[in-house]
Write a protein that holds these residues in place. Structure first.
Motif, PDB file in Angstrom:
ATOM      1  N   VAL A 294      34.592  38.754  36.867  1.00 44.25           N
ATOM      2  CA  VAL A 294      35.826  38.409  36.163  1.00 44.25           C
ATOM      3  C   VAL A 294      36.134  36.853  35.556  1.00 44.25           C
ATOM      4  CG1 VAL A 294      36.997  38.412  38.344  1.00 44.25           C
ATOM      5  CG2 VAL A 294      35.903  36.763  37.717  1.00 44.25           C
ATOM      6  N   PRO A 295      37.201  37.489  34.753  1.00 47.04           N
ATOM      7  CA  PRO A 295      36.966  36.525  32.990  1.00 47.04           C
ATOM      8  C   PRO A 295      37.664  34.750  34.052  1.00 47.04           C
ATOM      9  CG  PRO A 295      38.745  38.534  33.447  1.00 47.04           C
ATOM     10  CD  PRO A 295      38.388  38.533  34.881  1.00 47.04           C
ATOM     11  N   ALA A 296      36.800  33.836  32.956  1.00 55.40           N
ATOM     12  CA  ALA A 296      36.669  32.633  33.661  1.00 55.40           C
ATOM     13  C   ALA A 296      38.385  31.763  33.309  1.00 55.40           C
ATOM     14  CB  ALA A 296      35.910  31.908  32.528  1.00 55.40           C
ATOM     15  N   GLU A 297      38.659  32.352  32.719  1.00 54.17           N
ATOM     16  CA  GLU A 297      40.845  32.033  32.005  1.00 54.17           C
ATOM     17  C   GLU A 297      41.290  32.752  33.166  1.00 54.17           C
ATOM     18  OE1 GLU A 297      41.833  33.793  28.632  1.00 54.17           O
ATOM     19  OE2 GLU A 297      42.004  35.941  28.952  1.00 54.17           O
ATOM     20  N   LEU A 298      41.054  33.102  34.468  1.00 53.56           N
ATOM     21  CA  LEU A 298      41.558  34.128  35.305  1.00 53.56           C
ATOM     22  C   LEU A 298      41.019  33.667  36.335  1.00 53.56           C
ATOM     23  CD1 LEU A 298      42.923  36.630  34.291  1.00 53.56           C
ATOM     24  CD2 LEU A 298      44.494  35.194  34.176  1.00 53.56           C
ATOM     25  N   THR A 299      39.836  32.489  36.561  1.00 53.41           N
ATOM     26  CA  THR A 299      39.182  31.795  38.056  1.00 53.41           C
ATOM     27  C   THR A 299      40.104  30.711  38.385  1.00 53.41           C
ATOM     28  OG1 THR A 299      37.251  33.795  37.184  1.00 53.41           O
ATOM     29  CG2 THR A 299      36.349  31.790  39.205  1.00 53.41           C
ATOM     30  N   TYR A 300      40.019  30.158  39.485  1.00 53.70           N
ATOM     31  CA  TYR A 300      40.966  29.171  39.897  1.00 53.70           C
ATOM     32  C   TYR A 300      39.474  28.065  41.873  1.00 53.70           C
ATOM     33  CZ  TYR A 300      44.874  31.281  38.266  1.00 53.70           C
ATOM     34  OH  TYR A 300      45.407  31.899  37.465  1.00 53.70           O
ATOM     35  N   LYS A 301      39.523  27.328  40.999  1.00 48.08           N
ATOM     36  CA  LYS A 301      38.497  26.756  41.777  1.00 48.08           C
ATOM     37  C   LYS A 301      39.545  25.872  43.331  1.00 48.08           C
ATOM     38  CE  LYS A 301      36.215  23.923  38.234  1.00 48.08           C
ATOM     39  NZ  LYS A 301      35.539  22.551  37.832  1.00 48.08           N
ATOM     40  N   ILE A 302      39.049  26.595  44.291  1.00 47.08           N
ATOM     41  CA  ILE A 302      39.107  26.607  45.744  1.00 47.08           C
ATOM     42  C   ILE A 302      39.278  25.168  46.187  1.00 47.08           C
ATOM     43  CG2 ILE A 302      38.736  27.245  47.949  1.00 47.08           C
ATOM     44  CD1 ILE A 302      37.415  29.571  47.420  1.00 47.08           C
ATOM     45  N   PRO A 303      40.469  24.540  46.727  1.00 41.57           N
ATOM     46  CA  PRO A 303      40.325  23.416  47.210  1.00 41.57           C
ATOM     47  C   PRO A 303      39.436  22.877  48.221  1.00 41.57           C
ATOM     48  CG  PRO A 303      43.208  24.209  47.040  1.00 41.57           C
ATOM     49  CD  PRO A 303      41.961  25.362  46.942  1.00 41.57           C
ATOM     50  N   GLU A 304      39.295  21.605  48.378  1.00 39.45           N
ATOM     51  CA  GLU A 304      38.354  21.603  49.704  1.00 39.45           C
ATOM     52  C   GLU A 304      38.742  21.150  50.713  1.00 39.45           C
ATOM     53  OE1 GLU A 304      36.375  16.931  48.545  1.00 39.45           O
ATOM     54  OE2 GLU A 304      35.952  18.021  45.948  1.00 39.45           O
ATOM     55  N   ASN A 305      39.490  21.382  51.293  1.00 41.05           N
ATOM     56  CA  ASN A 305      40.080  21.822  52.790  1.00 41.05           C
ATOM     57  C   ASN A 305      40.006  22.662  52.810  1.00 41.05           C
ATOM     58  OD1 ASN A 305      43.025  21.515  51.407  1.00 41.05           O
ATOM     59  ND2 ASN A 305      43.753  20.343  52.739  1.00 41.05           N
ATOM     60  N   ILE A 306      40.395  23.818  52.126  1.00 44.36           N
ATOM     61  CA  ILE A 306      40.257  25.151  52.978  1.00 44.36           C
ATOM     62  C   ILE A 306      39.133  26.127  52.977  1.00 44.36           C
ATOM     63  CG2 ILE A 306      41.396  27.136  51.484  1.00 44.36           C
ATOM     64  CD1 ILE A 306      43.736  25.022  52.491  1.00 44.36           C
ATOM     65  N   SER A 307      39.091  26.566  53.848  1.00 47.50           N
ATOM     66  CA  SER A 307      37.837  27.447  54.104  1.00 47.50           C
ATOM     67  C   SER A 307      37.269  28.188  52.998  1.00 47.50           C
ATOM     68  CB  SER A 307      37.507  27.691  55.159  1.00 47.50           C
ATOM     69  OG  SER A 307      38.280  29.285  56.036  1.00 47.50           O
ATOM     70  N   MET A 308      36.415  29.258  52.712  1.00 49.41           N
ATOM     71  CA  MET A 308      35.863  30.466  52.310  1.00 49.41           C
ATOM     72  C   MET A 308      37.150  31.606  52.456  1.00 49.41           C
ATOM     73  SD  MET A 308      34.835  29.613  50.159  1.00 49.41           S
ATOM     74  CE  MET A 308      34.135  30.837  49.957  1.00 49.41           C
ATOM     75  N   ASP A 309      36.154  31.667  54.255  1.00 47.46           N
ATOM     76  CA  ASP A 309      37.589  32.716  54.879  1.00 47.46           C
ATOM     77  C   ASP A 309      39.356  32.482  54.001  1.00 47.46           C
ATOM     78  OD1 ASP A 309      35.509  33.726  55.661  1.00 47.46           O
ATOM     79  OD2 ASP A 309      36.471  33.452  57.949  1.00 47.46           O
ATOM     80  N   GLU A 310      39.835  31.472  54.321  1.00 48.80           N
ATOM     81  CA  GLU A 310      41.357  30.929  53.871  1.00 48.80           C
ATOM     82  C   GLU A 310      42.014  31.047  53.073  1.00 48.80           C
ATOM     83  OE1 GLU A 310      42.801  27.320  56.675  1.00 48.80           O
ATOM     84  OE2 GLU A 310      41.279  26.977  56.246  1.00 48.80           O
ATOM     85  N   ALA A 311      40.502  30.946  52.154  1.00 50.51           N
ATOM     86  CA  ALA A 311      40.780  31.297  50.511  1.00 50.51           C
ATOM     87  C   ALA A 311      40.791  32.752  49.895  1.00 50.51           C
ATOM     88  CB  ALA A 311      39.641  29.830  49.583  1.00 50.51           C
ATOM     89  N   ALA A 312      40.104  33.592  50.876  1.00 49.53           N
ATOM     90  CA  ALA A 312      40.339  35.223  50.688  1.00 49.53           C
ATOM     91  C   ALA A 312      41.907  36.013  50.404  1.00 49.53           C
ATOM     92  CB  ALA A 312      39.227  35.692  52.101  1.00 49.53           C
TER      93      ALA A 312
END
Length: 341
Positions: free
Chosen positions: A125-143
C-alpha cells in the motif's frame, strides 16, 4: 504466498492460489496481514455485481504489521501496527485527487478489486495512505477501521447529524451498527430497524445505545412502525435492500435527509416523486477518503465507537468459503479471515 484470488466472472472462478509476494516499490509499504474482514463488497465481487480487475486477490478491510518499507519512506519501520486507505493507485493529477477525493479518481484502483488485496499473507500500500494503529486498539479491532472510516464519510463528511436529531438506521448489520455508533457520538438519537432475520442484531443495537428497535415485518410491531412514519430528521439506509430504501423515504419527515450507505448491486425502484413532494434531501457516500481515517481512528482510540462486539467469527484464510457463507446467510456480524491462523 497464499491468497484468495478471483480469476474472472463466475463464482466458480474464486479460490486459494499461490502468488508472488509483492515487491515494495518506492513510497510504498509491504504489510504482513494479521486479519481481514469480509465486506459486502467482497460478496458483490464474488457474485459479479461489483467491477474488479481480474485476476485479483480480494480483501480490503485489514490490519497488519510493517514488513518492509520502500525508498523514501521514513515514517514507518518494520513491526509497526498499521492499517491503510484502500486507494492503492490514483493519478494524483485530476480535480478529484487534488481535492482529496481519491475514490472518485477515474484511474483509481483499490486493493481487493483493482489490485491485489489483503485476503493474502502480504499486501502493498502507499505509505502516504497508511496509518498507525492506536496502542489501546487490538489488531482484530483495527481490522474494522476501514468500514468505520466509510461510516465517518457517510455520517460526518457527507451527511449531517446535529445534536438532538432523531435518526433512523435501517439495516443492523456491521455497517448499520457502526453507523448507529457514529451518529450517537455526534449527538443523534437513534432508532434501528430491521427484519425478523435481524432480531439478534437488533438486540445488540439496543445494547449499543439505540433508543428504539423495530422489527419491520413483525405484525405485532406494525402499529409502532406506523406511529413513527414521517417523524425522522435523518435516515441512513444501510442494508442495500430495496424495501429498506422505501421504508426510509416514508420514515423521514418533510425536508428530512436520506443517506444511502448500503450498496445494492443492482438497480432498484425508488419513489422520487414522493421524495420531491416531501422535499427530501438526498445524499450518499462512496467508501472513505483520507480525512475519514483520521477521525475513525480517533473514535476507536477514544472508545466512542466499540467494534469488539461486531467481530463474530475469526477463521483461517483456508476456511474462506465458510466465512462467506456466514456473511451471506446473516449468520454473524463481521467475519475475519487470517492467513496465519
Amino acid at each position: 504466498m497464499k491468497a484468495l484470488v478471483k480469476k474472472g466472472l463466475g463464482e466458480e472462478s474464486i479460490g486459494l492460489e499461490q502468488i508472488e509476494i509483492p515487491s515494495v516499490g518506492d513510497g510504498k509499504v509491504l504489510v504482513k496481514v494479521h486479519a481481514t474482514g469480509i465486506c459486502g463488497t467482497d460478496v458483490h465481487i464474488l457474485k459479479d455485481e461489483y467491477p474488479a480487475n481480474y485476476p485479483v486477490a480480494l480483501g480490503h478491510e485489514y490490519s497488519g504489521y510493517v514488513e518492509e518499507v520502500g525508498k523514501n519512506v521514513t515514517n514507518f519501520k518494520k513491526g509497526e501496527r498499521v492499517v491503510s486507505h484502500t486507494a492503492a493507485v490514483t493519478c494524483g493529477q485530476c480535480y478529484y485527487c487534488k481535492h482529496g477525493l481519491l475514490m472518485l479518481c477515474e484511474e483509481r484502483k483499490s486493493i481487493g478489486s483493482g489490485v491485489n488485496g489483503a485476503f493474502a499473507e502480504y499486501v502493498v500500500v502507499p505509505a502516504e495512505l497508511t496509518y498507525k494503529i492506536p496502542e489501546n486498539i487490538s489488531m482484530d479491532e483495527a481490522a474494522l477501521s476501514e468500514p468505520l472510516a466509510c461510516i465517518v464519510r457517510s455520517v460526518i463528511e457527507r451527511g449531517t447529524v446535529k445534536a438532538g436529531d432523531t435518526v433512523v438506521v435501517s439495516g443492523p448489520g456491521t455497517i448499520g451498527l457502526l453507523t448507529q455508533q457514529v451518529v450517537q457520538a455526534s449527538g443523534g438519537n437513534v432508532t434501528v430497524v430491521g427484519t425478523s432475520q435481524d432480531r439478534s442484531r437488533l438486540e445488540l443495537a439496543k445494547e449499543l445505545g439505540a433508543m428504539e428497535i423495530i422489527v419491520v415485518d413483525d405484525e405485532k410491531e406494525q402499529e409502532k412502525l406506523q406511529s413513527i412514519m414521517g417523524t425522522f430528521d435523518v435516515a441512513f439506509e444501510c442494508s442495500g435492500a430495496a424495501p429498506s430504501a422505501h421504508n426510509c423515504l416514508h420514515l423521514l419527515k418533510k425536508t428530512g435527509l436520506y443517506v444511502q450507505v448500503g450498496l445494492y448491486g443492482k438497480k432498484i425502484p425508488f419513489d422520487h416523486d414522493l421524495a420531491l413532494m416531501k422535499e427530501i434531501n438526498i445524499t450518499n457516500s462512496y467508501a472513505s477518503e483520507p480525512t475519514s481515517w483520521v477521525r475513525a481512528l480517533q473514535l476507536l482510540e477514544s472508545k466512542k465507537v466499540n467494534v469488539k462486539p461486531l467481530i463474530s467469527n475469526k477463521l483461517p484464510l483456508e476456511e474462506w468459503e465458510k466465512g462467506f457463507d456466514i456473511v451471506m446467510n446473516k449468520g454473524g456480524f463481521k467475519v475475519l479471515l487470517s492467513p496465519s491462523e
